[in-house]
Design an enzyme around this catalytic site. Structure first.
Site, PDB file in Angstrom:
ATOM      1  N   GLY A  45       1.616 -10.649 -19.346  1.00 30.63           N
ATOM      2  CA  GLY A  45       1.233 -11.280 -20.595  1.00 30.63           C
ATOM      3  C   GLY A  45       2.407 -11.957 -21.274  1.00 30.63           C
ATOM      4  N   GLU A 144      -3.081  -6.179 -16.799  1.00 30.20           N
ATOM      5  CA  GLU A 144      -2.117  -5.089 -16.978  1.00 30.20           C
ATOM      6  C   GLU A 144      -2.374  -4.331 -18.284  1.00 30.20           C
ATOM      7  OE1 GLU A 144       1.835  -6.342 -14.423  1.00 30.20           O
ATOM      8  OE2 GLU A 144       1.789  -6.884 -16.536  1.00 30.20           O
ATOM      9  N   ASN A 188      -4.802 -14.944  -6.845  1.00 25.27           N
ATOM     10  CA  ASN A 188      -4.076 -15.318  -5.635  1.00 25.27           C
ATOM     11  C   ASN A 188      -4.909 -14.870  -4.430  1.00 25.27           C
ATOM     12  OD1 ASN A 188      -3.644 -12.543  -5.299  1.00 25.27           O
ATOM     13  ND2 ASN A 188      -1.501 -12.622  -5.938  1.00 25.27           N
ATOM     14  N   LEU A 225      -2.271 -20.383  -3.750  1.00 25.28           N
ATOM     15  CA  LEU A 225      -1.949 -20.162  -2.333  1.00 25.28           C
ATOM     16  C   LEU A 225      -0.455 -20.290  -2.062  1.00 25.28           C
ATOM     17  CD1 LEU A 225      -4.916 -22.271  -0.895  1.00 25.28           C
ATOM     18  CD2 LEU A 225      -4.770 -19.764  -0.978  1.00 25.28           C
ATOM     19  N   GLY A 226       0.360 -19.933  -3.031  1.00 25.25           N
ATOM     20  CA  GLY A 226       1.806 -19.971  -2.833  1.00 25.25           C
ATOM     21  C   GLY A 226       2.300 -21.372  -2.563  1.00 25.25           C
ATOM     22  N   ASP A 250      13.486 -16.589  -6.372  1.00 24.24           N
ATOM     23  CA  ASP A 250      12.804 -15.396  -6.867  1.00 24.24           C
ATOM     24  C   ASP A 250      11.373 -15.786  -7.242  1.00 24.24           C
ATOM     25  OD1 ASP A 250      11.952 -13.047  -8.019  1.00 24.24           O
ATOM     26  OD2 ASP A 250      13.355 -13.102  -9.705  1.00 24.24           O
ATOM     27  N   ALA A 253       7.672 -14.326 -10.982  1.00 22.95           N
ATOM     28  CA  ALA A 253       6.738 -14.744 -12.036  1.00 22.95           C
ATOM     29  C   ALA A 253       6.110 -16.107 -11.757  1.00 22.95           C
ATOM     30  CB  ALA A 253       7.456 -14.760 -13.380  1.00 22.95           C
ATOM     31  N   ALA A 254       6.028 -16.488 -10.503  1.00 24.22           N
ATOM     32  CA  ALA A 254       5.462 -17.804 -10.176  1.00 24.22           C
ATOM     33  C   ALA A 254       4.026 -17.927 -10.671  1.00 24.22           C
ATOM     34  CB  ALA A 254       5.535 -18.048  -8.676  1.00 24.22           C
ATOM     35  N   GLY A 255       3.234 -16.873 -10.455  1.00 26.54           N
ATOM     36  CA  GLY A 255       1.849 -16.911 -10.916  1.00 26.54           C
ATOM     37  C   GLY A 255       1.746 -16.984 -12.426  1.00 26.54           C
ATOM     38  N   ASP A 256       2.640 -16.303 -13.125  1.00 32.31           N
ATOM     39  CA  ASP A 256       2.634 -16.345 -14.584  1.00 32.31           C
ATOM     40  C   ASP A 256       3.013 -17.730 -15.092  1.00 32.31           C
ATOM     41  OD1 ASP A 256       1.964 -13.651 -14.604  1.00 32.31           O
ATOM     42  OD2 ASP A 256       4.063 -13.023 -14.649  1.00 32.31           O
ATOM     43  N   LYS A 289      14.790 -20.062  -9.914  1.00 32.32           N
ATOM     44  CA  LYS A 289      15.743 -19.289 -10.706  1.00 32.32           C
ATOM     45  C   LYS A 289      15.385 -17.809 -10.639  1.00 32.32           C
ATOM     46  CE  LYS A 289      16.714 -22.931 -14.089  1.00 32.32           C
ATOM     47  NZ  LYS A 289      16.690 -23.274 -15.544  1.00 32.32           N
TER      48      LYS A 289
END
Length: 311
Positions: A45, A144, A188, A225-226, A250, A253-256, A289
């Site tokens: 969140g 979450e 995902n 799908l990444g 890293d 937090a790509a999905g966030d 990053k």
């Protein structure tokens, strides 16, 4: 964009992430020597709230943190990121949430979360923010926090005809009634598999799963799908929106980042496909990053990235 500084409400978790860079992810029972250690603000969140704020939205975050040093740090961070903290509750009994994260040399990660005060975020906490939810351009949620709180928020948003983005992470099953009230569902591959009962491992199976979720009542499904991008599935059409190519440092937090970008783009009047393309760029830039919230790009960062990209 047709509407500047849209009002976005994020309801979700706030954690402190303790991240160790490792050559590889250890197997069960194994101890390995790690590399760098960093402690950064996180929680799905909070990550999505920071992402949307850095992209120019006016963000209100509804959450619960402990009355401890992690809670103090989180609130300071939200204020620094220009997030409205009026509806963040301080829990006097339960500590703030934390996440332990290993990141390997390829940027892949494993995460264990201790929810702490996130598990006590209640429908009453959300109800206190009804006035601002009523006027929001978009409501953004994840899983979450207690499912009862998610269900209450979605129902409240629907009563005011406010579109809802639900990022169904971490993966779990959801009730048919909840799915019927979701405007945009952003699973995902793993989450799409659990929600639909169809194993997702490529674009074709993602389409099948997405169509199943449409049949279950979701208005729009966007399967992330990444590196391949995101598959948009509606009752009328299916389209893969490719992601730009980057070197991942890293992926935590790509999905966030994607969901924050999607919320902002939709709230500012972009079409669905334009919004997903914008979100792809936000997500891709974030993985270059280290750290969850430190990796969230600004709107200008994304515009430069899009201008210089060949995708």
């Amino acid at each position: 964009m047709s509407q500047s500084n849209p009002n976005i409400v994020v309801v979700g978790s706030s954690n402190t992430d303790m991240v160790v860079k490792t050559p590889r992810i250890p197997v069960k029972g194994e101890t390995i020597l790690g590399r760098e250690f960093i402690m950064v603000p996180g929680g799905k969140g909070a990550n999505q709230a920071v992402a949307a704020s850095r992209l120019g939205a006016q963000v209100t975050f509804i959450a619960r943190v402990g009355n401890d040093i992690f809670g103090d740090s989180s609130l300071s961070n939200f204020i620094a990121n220009r997030i409205n903290t009026r509806y963040i509750q301080r829990d006097p009994e339960t500590p703030s949430g934390v996440a332990l994260i290993f990141v390997d040399e390829h940027g892949e990660n494993v995460i264990v979360v201790a929810p702490g005060s996130n598990a006590k975020l209640s429908p009453d906490d959300v109800q206190q923010a009804e006035a601002i939810i009523r006027t929001a351009a978009v409501i953004l949620l994840q899983l979450e926090i207690p499912i009862a709180t998610v269900e209450y928020t979605v129902s409240l948003a629907q009563s005011y005809n406010v579109p809802v983005i639900l990022n169904p992470a971490p993966a779990t099953t959801l009730s048919p009634n909840l799915l019927h009230e979701i405007t945009y569902l952003t699973p995902n591959e793993t989450e799409a598999s659990i929600l639909s009962g169809i194993k997702v491992n490529d674009t074709s199976t993602a389409e099948t799963a997405g169509k199943k979720l449409i049949e279950l009542g979701v208005e729009t499904v966007i399967v992330t799908l990444g590196a391949a991008g995101a598959l948009v599935v509606t009752a009328e059409t299916t389209k893969l929106i490719p992601a730009p190519k980057v070197t991942a440092v890293d992926t935590t937090a790509a999905g966030d980042a994607f969901n924050g970008g999607l919320a902002v783009a939709l709230a500012t009047g972009k079409s669905l496909l334009e919004a997903v393309q914008f979100a792809n760029y936000v997500g891709a830039l974030s993985v270059t990053k280290m750290g969850a919230q430190p990796s969230m790009p600004t709107y200008d960062d994304v515009m430069r990235f899009m201008a210089n990209s060949n995708t």
